[in-house]
Enzyme design. Structure first.
Site, mmCIF file in Angstrom:
data_model
loop_
_atom_site.group_PDB
_atom_site.id
_atom_site.type_symbol
_atom_site.label_atom_id
_atom_site.label_comp_id
_atom_site.label_asym_id
_atom_site.label_seq_id
_atom_site.Cartn_x
_atom_site.Cartn_y
_atom_site.Cartn_z
ATOM 1 C CB ILE A 158 13.080 70.326 6.450
ATOM 2 C CG1 ILE A 158 13.601 70.126 7.877
ATOM 3 C CG2 ILE A 158 11.598 70.638 6.401
ATOM 4 C CD1 ILE A 158 13.567 71.401 8.719
ATOM 5 C CD GLU A 159 13.995 62.301 4.198
ATOM 6 O OE1 GLU A 159 13.832 61.073 4.220
ATOM 7 O OE2 GLU A 159 14.530 62.900 3.246
#
Length: 265
Positions: free
Chosen positions: A159-160
């Site tokens: 999850i960036e």
């Protein structure tokens, strides 16, 4: 005492209890350093996992090779590729391709890590290299992506560059093992690139990166030393200083005489 390499079951049992460490490493030296430093998870190139020496230097690292989806191809190509990776010793594989492709791999019991938030290979859809999920609507799109990954059978997801509040709320509500890259401490692992930590990246430094060493300066110093050494070699050759007697092999005198006699005839 050597560490035990975690299994998928181990990571699932850890979820929500503590944070693990994760690095992107691209060389055998970085992998060995990660092992000795006590890093938990590494993202690696396929070439590393296919190197028979990899597990000798990184026996306890939970290792996840990955390629951009356009480097591999169709869902069938991904399945064949993932079988090859797992056979070589991978613990999971990274895939930013479609949910259908992820499902094809998950159906074959391949542990798959997906990607939500800022996905570099799909950044045009979210406005380039920028945070994703800063509005309620865009945050819900990340929630939906996580649900799609769950339904496809993914084990986890990177999850960036997502707001910390959004990432934490999602992590509490998903079974996915979430790898935070710039998404705060509410996930299950913190993920950085080795080149950023080492200060080897000469380009743009992401907001979430932290530099612990200055390898770029050391590389510059080594380059100057490299040039100086090459110049000294050139000078030695031009002045007949190289090769010296210790660098060459000589023929026994009687054999030399016999050779020259034959050569002369």
């Amino acid at each position: 005492m050597s560490r035990k390499r975690p299994t998928i079951a181990d990571l699932r049992a850890i979820k929500g209890k503590r944070q693990l460490t994760m690095l992107r490493v691209t060389t055998m030296e970085e992998a060995e350093a990660a092992e000795k430093a006590g890093i938990d998870i590494v993202s690696i190139t396929p070439e590393l996992i296919l190197n028979p020496a990899y597990r000798e230097v990184a026996p306890s690292l939970f290792s996840m090779p990955g390629e951009n989806f356009y480097e591999i191809g169709t869902a069938d190509d991904f399945v064949r590729w993932s079988f090859k990776m797992v056979k070589a010793g991978a613990d999971a594989v990274y895939c930013s391709a479609s949910y259908a492709t992820i499902k094809r791999m998950a159906d074959e019991a391949i542990p798959v890590i997906g990607h939500v938030g800022l996905i570099p290979s799909r950044r045009t859809w979210t406005g380039g290299f920028r945070a994703v999920g800063k509005t309620a609507d865009s945050a819900m799109e990340i929630v939906e992506a996580v649900r799609q990954l769950e339904a496809a059978g993914a084990f986890g997801a990177e999850i960036e560059v997502v707001p910390v509040e959004v990432a934490e709320a999602i992590s509490k509500r998903t079974s996915l093992f979430l790898l935070s890259m710039g998404a705060g401490t509410g996930c299950d692992a913190q993920y950085l690139f080795a080149e950023d930590i080492l200060g080897a990246n000469r380009g743009h430094m992401p907001r979430h990166s932290k530099v612990y060493r200055n390898f770029a300066a050391e590389y510059d110093r080594l380059q100057q030393e490299r040039i100086a050494a090459f110049r000294e070699y050139v000078a030695d050759v031009e002045s007949w200083a190289y090769p010296e007697e210790k660098h060459i092999v000589r023929m026994p005198p009687d054999e030399l005489k016999a050779f020259l006699d034959r050569l002369g005839s």
